[in-house]
Each structure stands twice: as structure tokens, then as C-alpha cells.
Design a protein around this motif. Structure first.
Motif, mmCIF file in Angstrom:
data_model
loop_
_atom_site.group_PDB
_atom_site.id
_atom_site.type_symbol
_atom_site.label_atom_id
_atom_site.label_comp_id
_atom_site.label_asym_id
_atom_site.label_seq_id
_atom_site.Cartn_x
_atom_site.Cartn_y
_atom_site.Cartn_z
ATOM 1 N N SER A 1 1.055 -1.031 0.208
ATOM 2 C CA SER A 1 -0.338 0.231 0.029
ATOM 3 C C SER A 1 0.421 1.315 0.128
ATOM 4 O O SER A 1 2.079 1.465 1.313
ATOM 5 C CB SER A 1 -1.099 -0.297 0.977
ATOM 6 O OG SER A 1 -1.564 1.004 1.368
ATOM 7 N N SER B 1 5.453 4.006 1.640
ATOM 8 C CA SER B 1 4.871 2.199 1.831
ATOM 9 C C SER B 1 4.674 1.672 3.094
ATOM 10 O O SER B 1 5.696 1.431 3.656
ATOM 11 C CB SER B 1 4.964 1.858 0.835
ATOM 12 O OG SER B 1 6.564 1.277 0.040
ATOM 13 N N THR C 1 -2.633 7.727 -4.517
ATOM 14 C CA THR C 1 -2.963 6.034 -3.593
ATOM 15 C C THR C 1 -2.612 4.361 -4.858
ATOM 16 O O THR C 1 -3.429 4.974 -6.249
ATOM 17 C CB THR C 1 -3.522 5.703 -2.953
ATOM 18 O OG1 THR C 1 -4.652 5.683 -3.217
ATOM 19 C CG2 THR C 1 -3.148 7.236 -1.639
ATOM 20 N N SER D 1 -2.395 0.384 -3.724
ATOM 21 C CA SER D 1 -1.973 -1.073 -3.570
ATOM 22 C C SER D 1 -2.387 -2.035 -4.462
ATOM 23 O O SER D 1 -3.498 -2.447 -5.228
ATOM 24 C CB SER D 1 -3.589 -0.788 -2.536
ATOM 25 O OG SER D 1 -3.723 0.303 -1.273
#
Length: 331
Positions: free
Chosen positions: A66, A108, A237, A239
Motif C-alpha cells: 500500500s 509504503s 494512492t 494498493s
């Protein structure tokens, strides 16, 4: 200028047992969107550093990452600061920051463990099936009308049947009587063109960020003035969950081609914020080669899934970002 496998390059020359290991490298000038390095490529550098950090341990496989992109990176040297947060029986949690010019650009959190083949696979009726329609041997190359400097190292063939689902007269469009539904879809066979290149766990991060965004898939009448070729889609972002080990090259699985499938549903303010969901699948062959065989779909499985939040901004912001990050002359 290097193919992806060589462009994802980090080095470490510090003590092997340091609490925080600092990996170093240079961002390749060709793996950019306009003047700014591609977010997935830069995350691949972070992931490669963490994989090297975990290589001597029992938990060598990335399971989940992430990442938050705090500031756009630049074509310059970088450091990845890696430290272990927690070691458990089944998993190890790792923290990693990419630093440039004394500023943290990406932070991260990664989970490492032992990656095993998935349990729900064909012929199970509960298994997720390959979402692309045509075999890659029959796929037709699609031009890349994108501001990508790395085009010569990749090629793709978009799935026309998926793209047709986005048309205004498609039965997938919604109405006042619809429950759920909506959004747009896209898919393609994607190939790394370097003869010696191949898909790796680190390169999954780049693949997860290489698709057509929701705003670009909309008809012009729905784009609210956005022009896709003049728009930058910076990642905020990203993930990624790794679903299965990458299979060795064989008659059933290509070494440098994958299937990409993505969906997007929401688009709004501020700054054209929108979502994306991406699946990365194995492929039975490279584009335009091989032969379709009975049951070829049953041999393909999902390598990873990804979600991201991105923006839609003018390319002029991209150019200004590069100028802002240019090294200042010493007086």
C-alpha cells in the motif's frame, strides 16, 4: 534508456544487518509520463528494494503493498529507506520510503510471506475466469495515444468487446430503474517487447498502473471538457495484492505478456479524483504468436489485483512539476 527489467534497478552496499537499509539508484529518463516518472514504475523500484531486503529471510514473497504518493518524483538519483516493522510466523511487515533531494516522495507499507497457487481455479464454478475475450494470437495491436516515453518497450492489444460495453447504447448503461451497475471497463493483452525482458514481482507494480483511466473512456460528451491526450493522471494512492506466483515460461504461460482488465466507477472533485480497479492475468502466448487450443482459458489465473486513487490534471502541471524539481545551480 533500458527495457523495464533493467530500468528497475536498485543497489545496496551497506551492512547486511542494518536496522534501516538504504538502497540507491537512478530513475530511468525513459519510463516517464510526460516529464514525470510513471508512478507504477517508481513503486516497482521501491518493491524491488524491499524484495532484496527480504531475500535472506523465510518471507521472500510480496503479498501486499500500500503506497501513498506524497509528491511527484523526478528524473534524478533516489534512495529507498527500508526497515522491518514486525516479524511474525506467517508474515513480515516492512516500511519503505522513496527519498529524492532530501524529501520523502513515496511512503509504503508492505506485507511479505510465502505466496502459494490459488485454491479457487477452473474447473471450479466459483473461480474467477479470465475476463478477456480473444486469444493473444488473434489480438490486433492498438496504438498508444498516451504521453508515455516508454512506448518502444511495450505493446498492447485492447479488447474491442470490453470497450464496446462503454458505448452510450450499450445495455450496461443505467437508468432510473437500475440498481447498481454503471462505470466503465477496459482490457488488453500487454507485452514487454524486449526479447530478454520478463514479468517479475517488482514489474507487477508498473503493470498495475498501465491502463486507460475512467475519464478517458467516457464519450466526449461526458468528459466535461477533458482532453485525454492533454491530461495527466497522477496516482495518489496505489494498493496491490499479489494473488499467485508468476509461473515459469511454458507452452501455457508467456514470460513477458499479461492480460490487463480494469474498471472505474466514480469521478469527481477535487482535481478530477477517480478510482480504478485492475486485474493482472497470465497469458498463454505473446501477441500475434502461438495457437489457440481447447481449454486454454482454464490454464490462466490472476497474478495480482490493484486499486488506486488518481487525479485528472492538465499536462502543463506535469511540465511545471519537472521544472520545479530541476536541480538548482550552486552559487
Amino acid at each position: 534508456m533500458a527495457p523495464l527489467g533493467k530500468a528497475i534497478s536498485v543497489g545496496y552496499d551497506g551492512p547486511p544487518n542494518a536496522d534501516t537499509k538504504i538502497f540507491r539508484g537512478d530513475i530511468d529518463a525513459e519510463w516517464t509520463v510526460g516529464n514525470v516518472p510513471n508512478g507504477g514504475y517508481v513503486l516497482a523500484l521501491v518493491l524491488d528494494a524491499c524484495i532484496r531486503h527480504q531475500a535472506p529471510t523465510p518471507h521472500r514473497d510480496p503479498i501486499h503493498v500500500s503506497a501513498h504518493f506524497l509528491q511527484a518524483t523526478s528524473i534524478a538519483p533516489f534512495e529507498v529507506h527500508v526497515r522491518t516493522l514486525r516479524k511474525g510466523r506467517g508474515f513480515t511487515n516492512v516500511l519503505a520510503d522513496l527519498v529524492q533531494q532530501d524529501r520523502t516522495r513515496i511512503t509504503s507499507h508492505l506485507i511479505f510471506g510465502s505466496l502459494e497457487p490459488p485454491r479457487l481455479v477452473p474447473p471450479s464454478r466459483y473461480a474467477r475466469r479470465l475476463p478477456l475475450y480473444a486469444h493473444p494470437s488473434a489480438a490486433v495491436d492498438t496504438p498508444m495515444a498516451r504521453p508515455w516515453r516508454f512506448k518502444e518497450h511495450i505493446r498492447w492489444a485492447a479488447d474491442p468487446q470490453l470497450r464496446a460495453q462503454n458505448s452510450p447504447d450499450s445495455p450496461t448503461r443505467t437508468s432510473s430503474a437500475t440498481i447498481g451497475g454503471g462505470g466503465l471497463v477496459w482490457g488488453a493483452w500487454f507485452e514487454l517487447t524486449g526479447a530478454d525482458d520478463h514479468v517479475t514481482p517488482a514489474s507487477i507494480a508498473f503493470l498495475a498502473d498501465t491502463f486507460i483511466n475512467l475519464p478517458s473512456l467516457l464519450p466526449r460528451s461526458e468528459r466535461n471538457g477533458l482532453v485525454s491526450g492533454e491530461t495527466w493522471f497522477p496516482t495518489m494512492t496505489l494498493s496491490i495484492e499479489f494473488k499467485a506466483p508468476i509461473p515459469p515460461p511454458s507452452e501455457r504461460h508467456s514470460a513477458r505478456t499479461v492480460g490487463l482488465y480494469s474498471t472505474g466507477t466514480f469521478w469527481g472533485e477535487p482535481q478530477g479524483r477517480h478510482d480504478a480497479y485492475v486485474e493482472i492475468w497470465t497469458a498463454p502466448s505473446n501477441l500475434g504468436v502461438g495457437k489457440e487450443k481447447d481449454g486454454w482459458r482454464d490454464d490462466q489465473f490472476c497474478l495480482a489485483t490493484a486499486t488506486q486513487m488518481a487525479l485528472a490534471m492538465p499536462m502543463a502541471v506535469n511540465a511545471a512539476r519537472a521544472k520545479y524539481d530541476a536541480p538548482k545551480a550552486k552559487l
